[in-house]
Design an enzyme around this catalytic site. Sequence first.
Site, PDB file in Angstrom:
ATOM      1  N   HIS A   1      -3.443   4.556   4.684  1.00  0.00           N
ATOM      2  CA  HIS A   1      -4.691   3.799   4.600  1.00  0.00           C
ATOM      3  C   HIS A   1      -5.743   4.620   3.853  1.00  0.00           C
ATOM      4  O   HIS A   1      -6.398   4.143   2.939  1.00  0.00           O
ATOM      5  CB  HIS A   1      -5.165   3.468   6.016  1.00  0.00           C
ATOM      6  CG  HIS A   1      -6.517   2.850   6.057  1.00  0.00           C
ATOM      7  ND1 HIS A   1      -6.794   1.651   5.454  1.00  0.00           N
ATOM      8  CD2 HIS A   1      -7.681   3.273   6.596  1.00  0.00           C
ATOM      9  CE1 HIS A   1      -8.070   1.361   5.625  1.00  0.00           C
ATOM     10  NE2 HIS A   1      -8.632   2.335   6.312  1.00  0.00           N
TER      11      HIS A   1
ATOM     12  N   TYR B   1       3.712   4.811  10.806  1.00  0.00           N
ATOM     13  CA  TYR B   1       4.024   3.484  11.348  1.00  0.00           C
ATOM     14  C   TYR B   1       4.741   2.581  10.341  1.00  0.00           C
ATOM     15  O   TYR B   1       5.160   1.491  10.681  1.00  0.00           O
ATOM     16  CB  TYR B   1       2.724   2.800  11.822  1.00  0.00           C
ATOM     17  CG  TYR B   1       1.626   2.884  10.794  1.00  0.00           C
ATOM     18  CD1 TYR B   1       1.559   1.982   9.741  1.00  0.00           C
ATOM     19  CD2 TYR B   1       0.665   3.905  10.846  1.00  0.00           C
ATOM     20  CE1 TYR B   1       0.576   2.073   8.773  1.00  0.00           C
ATOM     21  CE2 TYR B   1      -0.321   4.006   9.880  1.00  0.00           C
ATOM     22  CZ  TYR B   1      -0.370   3.095   8.853  1.00  0.00           C
ATOM     23  OH  TYR B   1      -1.333   3.187   7.890  1.00  0.00           O
TER      24      TYR B   1
ATOM     25  N   ARG C   1       0.876  -1.175   0.000  1.00  0.00           N
ATOM     26  CA  ARG C   1       0.000   0.000   0.000  1.00  0.00           C
ATOM     27  C   ARG C   1       0.910   1.220   0.000  1.00  0.00           C
ATOM     28  O   ARG C   1       1.459   1.569   1.040  1.00  0.00           O
ATOM     29  CB  ARG C   1      -0.891  -0.041   1.239  1.00  0.00           C
ATOM     30  CG  ARG C   1      -2.100   0.885   1.175  1.00  0.00           C
ATOM     31  CD  ARG C   1      -2.770   0.975   2.530  1.00  0.00           C
ATOM     32  NE  ARG C   1      -1.925   1.726   3.439  1.00  0.00           N
ATOM     33  CZ  ARG C   1      -1.927   1.598   4.761  1.00  0.00           C
ATOM     34  NH1 ARG C   1      -2.741   0.758   5.352  1.00  0.00           N
ATOM     35  NH2 ARG C   1      -1.121   2.328   5.515  1.00  0.00           N
TER      36      ARG C   1
HETATM   37  C1  LIG Z   1     -15.796  -5.549   9.494  1.00  0.00           C
HETATM   38  C2  LIG Z   1     -14.944  -4.320   9.416  1.00  0.00           C
HETATM   39  N1  LIG Z   1     -14.181  -3.973  10.468  1.00  0.00           N
HETATM   40  C3  LIG Z   1     -13.430  -2.862  10.436  1.00  0.00           C
HETATM   41  C4  LIG Z   1     -13.415  -2.067   9.341  1.00  0.00           C
HETATM   42  C5  LIG Z   1     -12.588  -0.765   9.319  1.00  0.00           C
HETATM   43  N2  LIG Z   1     -11.528  -0.850   8.303  1.00  0.00           N
HETATM   44  C6  LIG Z   1     -11.691  -0.329   7.079  1.00  0.00           C
HETATM   45  S1  LIG Z   1     -10.395  -0.665   6.054  1.00  0.00           S
HETATM   46  C7  LIG Z   1      -9.567  -1.465   7.319  1.00  0.00           C
HETATM   47  C8  LIG Z   1      -8.233  -2.089   7.042  1.00  0.00           C
HETATM   48  C9  LIG Z   1      -8.339  -3.043   5.902  1.00  0.00           C
HETATM   49  O1  LIG Z   1      -7.145  -3.692   5.684  1.00  0.00           O
HETATM   50  P1  LIG Z   1      -7.019  -4.710   4.501  1.00  0.00           P
HETATM   51  O2  LIG Z   1      -8.120  -5.704   4.556  1.00  0.00           O
HETATM   52  O3  LIG Z   1      -5.648  -5.253   4.531  1.00  0.00           O
HETATM   53  O4  LIG Z   1      -7.287  -3.845   3.195  1.00  0.00           O
HETATM   54  P2  LIG Z   1      -6.417  -2.622   2.672  1.00  0.00           P
HETATM   55  O5  LIG Z   1      -7.123  -1.379   3.125  1.00  0.00           O
HETATM   56  O6  LIG Z   1      -5.053  -2.768   3.210  1.00  0.00           O
HETATM   57  O7  LIG Z   1      -6.450  -2.767   1.190  1.00  0.00           O
HETATM   58  C10 LIG Z   1     -10.315  -1.489   8.482  1.00  0.00           C
HETATM   59  C11 LIG Z   1      -9.898  -2.093   9.742  1.00  0.00           C
HETATM   60  C12 LIG Z   1     -14.251  -2.443   8.277  1.00  0.00           C
HETATM   61  N3  LIG Z   1     -14.342  -1.713   7.163  1.00  0.00           N
HETATM   62  N4  LIG Z   1     -14.988  -3.562   8.337  1.00  0.00           N
END
Ligand SMILES: Cc1ncc(C[n+]2csc(CCOP(=O)(O)OP(=O)(O)O)c2C)c(N)n1
Lengths: 330, 330, 355, 355
Positions: C267, C275, C263
Amino acid sequence: MTGEPVTYVEAIRLALQDEMRRDERVFCLGEDIGQYGGAFKVTKGFLDEFGARRVVDTPISESLIVGAAIGAAIRGLRPVAEMQFADFVTCGFSQLVVNAATFHYRLGQSVPLVVRLPSGGGVGGGPYHSRNPEAWFAQSPGVKVLAPATAADAFGLMKAAIRDPDPVVYLEQKFLYRREKGTLPLGPDGDHVVPIGSAAVRRDGTQATVLSYANGVGMALEAAARAAAEDGLSVEVVDLRSLVPLDRETVIASARKTGRVLIVHEATLTAGFGAELAALVADECFEWLDAPVWRVAAPDAPTPAEKNLEDHFRPNAAKVLGALRALCAY
Amino acid sequence: MTGEPVTYVEAIRLALQDEMRRDERVFCLGEDIGQYGGAFKVTKGFLDEFGARRVVDTPISESLIVGAAIGAAIRGLRPVAEMQFADFVTCGFSQLVVNAATFHYRLGQSVPLVVRLPSGGGVGGGPYHSRNPEAWFAQSPGVKVLAPATAADAFGLMKAAIRDPDPVVYLEQKFLYRREKGTLPLGPDGDHVVPIGSAAVRRDGTQATVLSYANGVGMALEAAARAAAEDGLSVEVVDLRSLVPLDRETVIASARKTGRVLIVHEATLTAGFGAELAALVADECFEWLDAPVWRVAAPDAPTPAEKNLEDHFRPNAAKVLGALRALCAY
Amino acid sequence: MSVQPSAAPPAPGDTVPPLGAGVHAPPDVPTLAGMWRAMVLARTFEDRVVALYRQNRVTGGVYTGTGNEATSVATAWPLAPEDVILPLHRDLGAHFVRGHTPRDVMAQVLKRAAAQTGGKDTGLHLGKPGSNIVGMISHLGHMIPVAAGVALAERYRGTRGVAVTYIGDGGTSTGDFHEALNFAAVARLPLVCVVENNQWAYSTPNQLEFACARLSDRAAGYGMAGETVDGTDAIQVYDAMVRALDRARGGGGPTLLESVTFRMRGHAEHDDMKYVPPEMVAYWAARDPIDRLERHLDAMGGLDADEAARGRADAAAAVDDAVTWAEALPAPRGPEAEEGVFAYWEPRWTAPRRG
Amino acid sequence: MSVQPSAAPPAPGDTVPPLGAGVHAPPDVPTLAGMWRAMVLARTFEDRVVALYRQNRVTGGVYTGTGNEATSVATAWPLAPEDVILPLHRDLGAHFVRGHTPRDVMAQVLKRAAAQTGGKDTGLHLGKPGSNIVGMISHLGHMIPVAAGVALAERYRGTRGVAVTYIGDGGTSTGDFHEALNFAAVARLPLVCVVENNQWAYSTPNQLEFACARLSDRAAGYGMAGETVDGTDAIQVYDAMVRALDRARGGGGPTLLESVTFRMRGHAEHDDMKYVPPEMVAYWAARDPIDRLERHLDAMGGLDADEAARGRADAAAAVDDAVTWAEALPAPRGPEAEEGVFAYWEPRWTAPRRG
Ligand SMILES: Cc1ncc(C[n+]2csc(CCOP(=O)(O)OP(=O)(O)O)c2C)c(N)n1
Ligand SMILES: Cc1ncc(C[n+]2csc(CCOP(=O)(O)OP(=O)(O)O)c2C)c(N)n1
Ligand SMILES: [Mg+2]
Ligand SMILES: [Mg+2]
C-alpha cells in the site's frame, strides 16, 4: 503495580483485548483491522483470537462505521470503532455528533460506543493525517471526549470508555504510540480503570499551573522541570485526561492555588479546547489570578508536512517554557 | 440610506440577486432552490431570472454540494451553496473543513465559495433543525465565519462573502428571517458591503460590555436597554458580525474600557465560540477587568422542540439582564 | 475482457492475451510509444523514490503506482488541453502526461520550499492554480464531488473541457463517490470517473469492499455509461477513455470506467503486503502493463530492444536530474507554516503568540 | 409492474390494474382486512393531525404518509416479533403495525411531557429503548447505517431478527445510503431497505434526483437483490416484503425494495405543492392505496360497505380517544431541557449557569 512497562499503543491494545475477553458484547469494526491488525496494529492478532464476528473489517465508509456502531450499540453490543486516522472522522462526523449524540437525550436510549481516533501531529503526517479534533466534539453535546497522555491512562481510559453507557471519542496520540511507556497499575484481577471525568495532577507546584492533555502533557512536564531547574519556578501540571466531562474542580483548585494559568495543547488556537479552559478559569478563578490566562497552541493553519514547518507549527517544551517564564514574570 | 425597511431574509435575497446580476460568475446550488425558491424562499424567482444554469437544483447530497462548489470555485466561478438547514452541513462538513479549507494553504489556490447556513433556534425546530454550528468552523483553519444580526449586515456581509476569495460559511438566523427588519444603506450604485472582520458597537456604554453576534445581539440590546432603564447601568453592546476573522481590536477596546465582560450566544456553552471570546479577554484585558468573564449560552444539550423546553433552553434578554446585573454588582 | 478477480486464484497456465483485444481502431505506434515512455518514466521515478526512501532521503509515506501505469497514462493521454484532471495517489503517470515534470514532482516528494506545496503537503498532492491539474487531498472520495463541480464549471463557462478523476476500488465505498456520480448523471456532466481497481484497498481485498461482480455495474444504478477494461492493457484503456471523452464532450454525460489491474507494491513502502497471496503476485507479474506494451510495440516493430534501452536510459537521466536538482533545493525554513491559510487575511486578525 | 414515472404525464384513460397482479400466493382475506384497518387508522390519524394543525393545536412541521399507507403497513405486517424496524417520517402505518398506539403517537405529536421524547423531539421520531422500533432522526440517510448495525447485532447475538429500514426517493442520493447498502451486501446482512419513491423529494421531482430508470437498478451495483413494486398495491408490497424477509433470514443478504407511490399531500403542511402538475395528482388519486385495497376486499367479499364504515368509525374513535387523552396531558415544564443528555453524568461536571 505489576509487569514490565508497555508502550502507549500496546496499552490500548491490551485494554481492548482484555475487554473483549471479559465481555462478549464488545467487538471492533473499522478499516484493515482484521488480518492486517489496523494501520497502527492495535488489533493485531485479534482476528485470530476473536474471529471475524468480533473483528469486523469494513469498506472505506466512515459514516457507515459510526452509524453501524450506533445500531449495534442500541441493540446491546459494545462496539469499538477505529478510524484509520482521526482526520477521517470528518466523514463520520454527522453520525457521531447528530445521531449518536442525541439518542439518549430524546429517547433515553443509551448508545455505548467508542470511536478510536489516532490523532495529532509530530509524525510528519501533513494536513490530512495530523488532526486534533477534540474541540469539534466538545462543542457537540452528547459525546464524551477522552485524551490520555500516558500508557496507564490509555489503558484505564479505554476500559472506562468501553464500559461507559455513552458515545465516547477516544483520542489516541500517534506521537505517543511508541514514545510513551509506562507500567500498568493492574489490580489483582488484571484490571485498571481510570474514571472518566477525573484529571490528574502530574506535578505539584505553587507558582503557576499548566493545564494540558494528550501530547501537551509531555511538553508541559518537560517545561516545568526545566523551569524548576533553570529558573527555580514551581509549576503545577494538570493532565485533564477527560475533556468532556471535565474535572472542573481539579482545574479550579489548581488555578486558584497558583494564580497563574498557562494552557497547552497541540490543536490550533482559535476555538480550540484551550479556549474553554481559559473561559473556565476566567469565570471561576478571577479573584485568584495574578496574571492573564495564556494559551500555547498551534497557529490557525492546517498541519504542514515538512519537518521544519511542523517543528515551527507545533507547540513544544521550549515554547511552553518561554511562555511559563513570561507568565511567572508578569 | 434609501428605501423601505426590508426583512433580514429579504436582505439576503436581495444581496444574492444583486451579486448575480453584477457578476456572471456567481451562481447558486442547493436542494429545492429552483422552482421552489428554497425552503426559506431566499432564491424565490431566481430560476426565472437566471435560469437553471445559474440556479442549480441538486439531489439531497450535502457533501456533493460543498464539493461541487469547491470544484466550481477553483475553476473561476463564485458558487453560493445553500444548506436547507445549517444542521445538514454536518453531511458536508468534511468537504468544508478538510477540502475547501486547505486548498489555499497547500497550493495557493483561492476557493471563493459561500455556504449559506439557516441556523439557530427559537422556531421550535427541535434537535435537528436548530443547530448553531459556528464553533465547529471557527476551530477549522481555512474557513471564514460570518454571523449577521441585522438586515443591513445580512445584505452587506452576503456581498462581502461572495466577493471574498476564501471559503465562507454564512450563518443566517431563521429566528431573524422575518422578525428583524432594517433599511439597507445602499450607495448610489445600489451597493453596500460590510467588510469582513469588523465588529459593530451597537450601543455605547461604560460599565459593562456584552460581546455577541447573530441571535444574541437582540437579547443583548434588549437587556442593555432594560439595564439602563431599570438599573441605570451603562452597557456597551458589541456585535461581532464576523467570527473568523475576528475584530480583536474592537473587542479588546470595549472590554478594557468597561472592565466587565459578558458573552452571549445562542449556541451551547462548552467549547462554543464564547469560549474563544472569553479566552481573548482573559489574555488581553487582564489588568482592566473588574469582574470575572461570564458567558450566557444554551446548556450543553441538543435543542429541544417543545416551546417550554426551548424557552428554558435558549438564552434570552431576561437571562442576559440577570447576568448583567450580577456582573455589574460584582 | 478477462481479468482475474482477487477472490479466485488464477488457474495455472492462464495465458496473457494479446494487447488491445477487441479494440477496433487502436492508437498508432507513435502514440503507443509515447505512452510507453511516460509509463517508463513513472515507473523509473517511483522506483527511485523507493530507493531514496530506503536511504532515508525521502521521509513519510511513499505510495507508488507500480502496476497502474497503463491506467494513469492511457487515461490521460487522449485528453484535450482544456480537459481538467484530478489524479490520485497512484497516478504519477497522469501528472507527467499532463505536464508536471520530474523536477516538479521530486521537489514535492522531497518537501522542498520551492515545491508546489512548499513542503506543506505530501506526495502527489500537487496541481498549480490556473493549471488544468487539481491537487488531490487524502480523504478518499472527496475529489469526485470536486470533479463534478469542475465539470459543471467547464460547461458553465462554455469551454469544451471534460473533468477526469480517479478513485481506487476501496474509495468506491465512500459516500462521496455516490453523491457525486449520481449528481453527475442527473446533470449529464462532462465527467469521467476512472476506477482503478488494483484488487486491494490497503490490506482489504475486493471481496470485503464490494459484492457486485464489476464496479462498473454501478453505472446502471446511476443511469450513466459504464465499462470495465483490462488495466494492464494500455490500448484497451486508451480506447475506452477516448469513447468516454467523446461521450462527455458530446453531451452524453459521465462515464464510470473501471480499469482492472494490480497494486504491484505494498500500500505504501512500510507495508510488506504479506496479506497478498504469492500466486496473485505471480499472476499479475506476468501482466506488468509496461512489459505488455513493450512486447506489443516490439512485435509491431515500434520499439526494438535498443530503443527500449534508450527509453529507459532517458527516463533514468530525467529522474537523475530531478533528484540532483531537487536535493539541492533548500528546505522550508519554518515560519511559512503559518502563512497562506487564506487568500485574504490581515495581520490584526491574528492573535499574538504566547511562548 | 406498471408505474407512472413523474417525468411523463399519465396517458388519459390509463386504467388501474387489479390488485396483486402477478402475485402467486396473495395474503388471505383476514390479513388484507387487517392491513386495510391499519392503513385506515394511519390515514385517519394524520388527517386529524392536519386538522389540529390548522387549528393551531399542533405546532411545527406536519409530515403525513398519505399515499404511502400500503407501503408502510404492508412492509411492516409480515415482520416477525424479533425483527427490528427503523421507520421514517411517512411510516406511521408501520408504527401502528409494530405496536405503537394512537395515544403514543399523539402524545409525541403534541409534544407532551409523557410522550416518548417528552417534547424534546418531534413527529415520528419515536421508538422506545428495548423495543424493536428505532426512532429516526431528521438527517436523511443516517438511519440506514444504523439499520446495518442493527442487522449486524441481530446476527451477532444469534436472534433471527431482520433489520427493516426506509428511505425516500430523495434520500437515496445521500452518501449514507451508499455506504450502508454496500456494507450490507458485502457482509450479507439481514437487512431490507424499502425505498419509498413517492415521486418527490420536497419540491424536487425524480428526474432531478436520479437518472436510472428504477431505483432498484442500484441493487445490482451492490450485489444485492432488488425489486420494484407498485406501492399503491398492498398485495404486491406484502408479497415482495415476504420474499425479502425470507431472503434475509435465510442468509441471502439484503434487499433493496423500491415501492412506487405518490406523496398525496405537500411535503409538510406548509407546502401547497403548487409545483406538482394537476394531472399527476389526478393520476395518483385514482390509485389511492386504501381505496384500491378496499375495492379489492369488497370484490373478494372480505369487506362490505358496512364493514368498511365500521372500520372507519373504529379508527376515528381510536383517534378521538388519542386526541382527548393526549391534549389533557401536561406539557413539559422546561427544566427537562437540560436533562438526559448522557446516560451517565455527574452534576459536578456541569458549569454553573450565568444569567
Ligand atoms: C476517507 C478515507 N478513509 C480512510 C483513508 C485511509 N486510506 C488511505 S489509502 C486507503 C486504501 C485505498 O484503497 P483504494 O481506494 O483501493 O486505492 P489504492 O490505494 O488501492 O490505489 C485507505 C483506507 C483515507 N485516505 N480516506
Ligand atoms: C441530509 C438531509 N438533507 C436535507 C434534509 C431536508 N429534507 C427533509 S425531507 C426532504 C425531502 C425528502 O425527500 P424523500 O427522501 O423523497 O422523502 P419524502 O419526504 O418524499 O418521503 C429534505 C430535502 C434532510 N432532512 N436531511
Ligand atoms: Mg485499490
Ligand atoms: Mg419522496
